[in-house]
Design a protein around this motif. Structure first.
Motif, mmCIF file in Angstrom:
data_model
loop_
_atom_site.group_PDB
_atom_site.id
_atom_site.type_symbol
_atom_site.label_atom_id
_atom_site.label_comp_id
_atom_site.label_asym_id
_atom_site.label_seq_id
_atom_site.Cartn_x
_atom_site.Cartn_y
_atom_site.Cartn_z
ATOM 1 N N GLN A 69 0.826 -1.210 0.000
ATOM 2 C CA GLN A 69 0.000 0.000 0.000
ATOM 3 C C GLN A 69 0.863 1.264 0.000
ATOM 4 O O GLN A 69 0.600 2.203 -0.759
ATOM 5 C CB GLN A 69 -0.941 0.004 1.213
ATOM 6 N N VAL A 70 1.884 1.286 0.809
ATOM 7 C CA VAL A 70 2.753 2.462 0.876
ATOM 8 C C VAL A 70 3.497 2.646 -0.454
ATOM 9 O O VAL A 70 3.622 3.774 -0.952
ATOM 10 C CB VAL A 70 3.734 2.347 2.064
ATOM 11 N N ARG A 71 3.971 1.553 -1.036
ATOM 12 C CA ARG A 71 4.660 1.626 -2.329
ATOM 13 C C ARG A 71 3.726 2.198 -3.408
ATOM 14 O O ARG A 71 4.122 3.058 -4.195
ATOM 15 C CB ARG A 71 5.171 0.237 -2.720
ATOM 16 N N ILE A 89 -5.038 9.540 8.540
ATOM 17 C CA ILE A 89 -5.009 8.071 8.444
ATOM 18 C C ILE A 89 -3.575 7.601 8.210
ATOM 19 O O ILE A 89 -3.096 6.675 8.866
ATOM 20 C CB ILE A 89 -5.935 7.581 7.310
ATOM 21 N N MET A 90 -2.860 8.254 7.308
ATOM 22 C CA MET A 90 -1.491 7.833 6.999
ATOM 23 C C MET A 90 -0.549 8.066 8.179
ATOM 24 O O MET A 90 0.359 7.267 8.412
ATOM 25 C CB MET A 90 -0.969 8.553 5.750
ATOM 26 N N GLU A 176 -9.281 1.746 4.838
ATOM 27 C CA GLU A 176 -9.332 3.128 4.333
ATOM 28 C C GLU A 176 -8.228 3.363 3.298
ATOM 29 O O GLU A 176 -8.455 3.982 2.263
ATOM 30 C CB GLU A 176 -9.182 4.128 5.490
ATOM 31 N N VAL A 177 -7.048 2.874 3.600
ATOM 32 C CA VAL A 177 -5.932 3.026 2.668
ATOM 33 C C VAL A 177 -6.199 2.196 1.416
ATOM 34 O O VAL A 177 -5.892 2.619 0.296
ATOM 35 C CB VAL A 177 -4.596 2.625 3.350
ATOM 36 N N ASP A 178 -6.793 1.022 1.617
ATOM 37 C CA ASP A 178 -7.122 0.150 0.483
ATOM 38 C C ASP A 178 -8.045 0.841 -0.518
ATOM 39 O O ASP A 178 -7.918 0.618 -1.728
ATOM 40 C CB ASP A 178 -7.785 -1.136 0.977
ATOM 41 N N VAL A 180 -8.131 3.982 -1.338
ATOM 42 C CA VAL A 180 -7.326 4.876 -2.168
ATOM 43 C C VAL A 180 -6.429 4.057 -3.096
ATOM 44 O O VAL A 180 -6.309 4.351 -4.289
ATOM 45 C CB VAL A 180 -6.485 5.829 -1.290
ATOM 46 N N VAL A 181 -5.817 3.008 -2.544
ATOM 47 C CA VAL A 181 -4.908 2.180 -3.334
ATOM 48 C C VAL A 181 -5.654 1.486 -4.470
ATOM 49 O O VAL A 181 -5.130 1.361 -5.583
ATOM 50 C CB VAL A 181 -4.179 1.152 -2.433
ATOM 51 N N SER A 182 -6.883 1.056 -4.214
ATOM 52 C CA SER A 182 -7.633 0.368 -5.273
ATOM 53 C C SER A 182 -7.892 1.296 -6.460
ATOM 54 O O SER A 182 -7.876 0.866 -7.609
ATOM 55 C CB SER A 182 -8.936 -0.216 -4.743
ATOM 56 N N THR A 183 -8.111 2.582 -6.209
ATOM 57 C CA THR A 183 -8.272 3.521 -7.323
ATOM 58 C C THR A 183 -6.938 3.717 -8.025
ATOM 59 O O THR A 183 -6.908 3.904 -9.247
ATOM 60 C CB THR A 183 -8.823 4.874 -6.854
ATOM 61 N N LEU A 184 -5.847 3.665 -7.278
ATOM 62 C CA LEU A 184 -4.515 3.809 -7.886
ATOM 63 C C LEU A 184 -4.193 2.583 -8.740
ATOM 64 O O LEU A 184 -3.565 2.699 -9.784
ATOM 65 C CB LEU A 184 -3.446 3.981 -6.818
#
Length: 190
Positions: A69-71, A89-90, A176-178, A180-184
């Motif tokens: 996720q961070v990458r 969140i981060m 929550e991070v997922d 954002v990551v899923s859109t990325l």
């Protein structure tokens, strides 16, 4: 019948003569120390159980998800303006443990625990038998084990607490991070 009475009296006398000299005797010179060591040993064994409950595989998989996720965020996330909620969140997410460090800590604590329990058992045995050479100082052994046990208890409690907190933070914030990551992921695939 007379022989039975004599055997009974002899047994009673023998038992009364041998009583009072064992490790369970309240007047034993190391009674307080033995009791303390046994208490600490029990506490350490309980903490050892807590340490063994740490699921290192779960920590490893959480670490892999976190790293991914961070990458992805570092590579593809370019906000036009800073989203305060996501920044918060981060910041919380940064507190997640590093799996390799946790695995190493748990392994080292487990080794230290085994060593300390072995030493405590040996010292309890020596104190119960009053089996010290003239050059040995029972108080010094006792104080060293007490100090080692106290330090180890604190280290285990801290490791268990930090691991539990880190996993709680991961499970709470990862979805929550997922998002954002899923859109990325979809953006990166295009």
């Amino acid at each position: 019948m007379k022989q039975l009475v004599l055997i009974y009296l002899a047994a009673v006398m023998l038992a009364s003569c041998s009583g009072g000299s064992g490790a369970d005797d309240p007047d034993h010179p190391y009674r307080a120390e033995i009791d303390s060591l046994k208490k600490w040993k029990g506490q350490l064994e309980g903490l050892g159980s807590d340490l063994k409950k740490i699921d290192l595989e779960l920590i490893d998989s959480a670490g892999q998800v976190y790293d991914y996720q961070v990458r992805m965020l570092k590579t593809y996330y370019n906000p036009d303006s800073v989203d305060q909620q996501f920044a918060s969140i981060m910041n919380g997410y940064k507190k997640i443990i590093q799996p390799a460090k946790t695995r190493s800590e748990v392994r080292q604590l487990d080794t230290n625990l085994s060593f300390t329990l072995k030493n405590m058992t040996a010292l309890i045995d020596k104190m119960e038998k009053q089996d010290f050479d003239d050059s040995e100082d029972p108080d010094a052994f006792y104080n060293a084990e007490r100090k080692a046990a106290g330090k180890l208890m604190q280290q285990i409690e801290l490791t268990v607490m930090n691991t539990e907190k880190s996993l709680e933070v991961f499970h709470r914030l990862s979805p929550e991070v997922d998002k954002v990551v899923s859109t990325l992921d979809t953006t990166a695939a295009e």
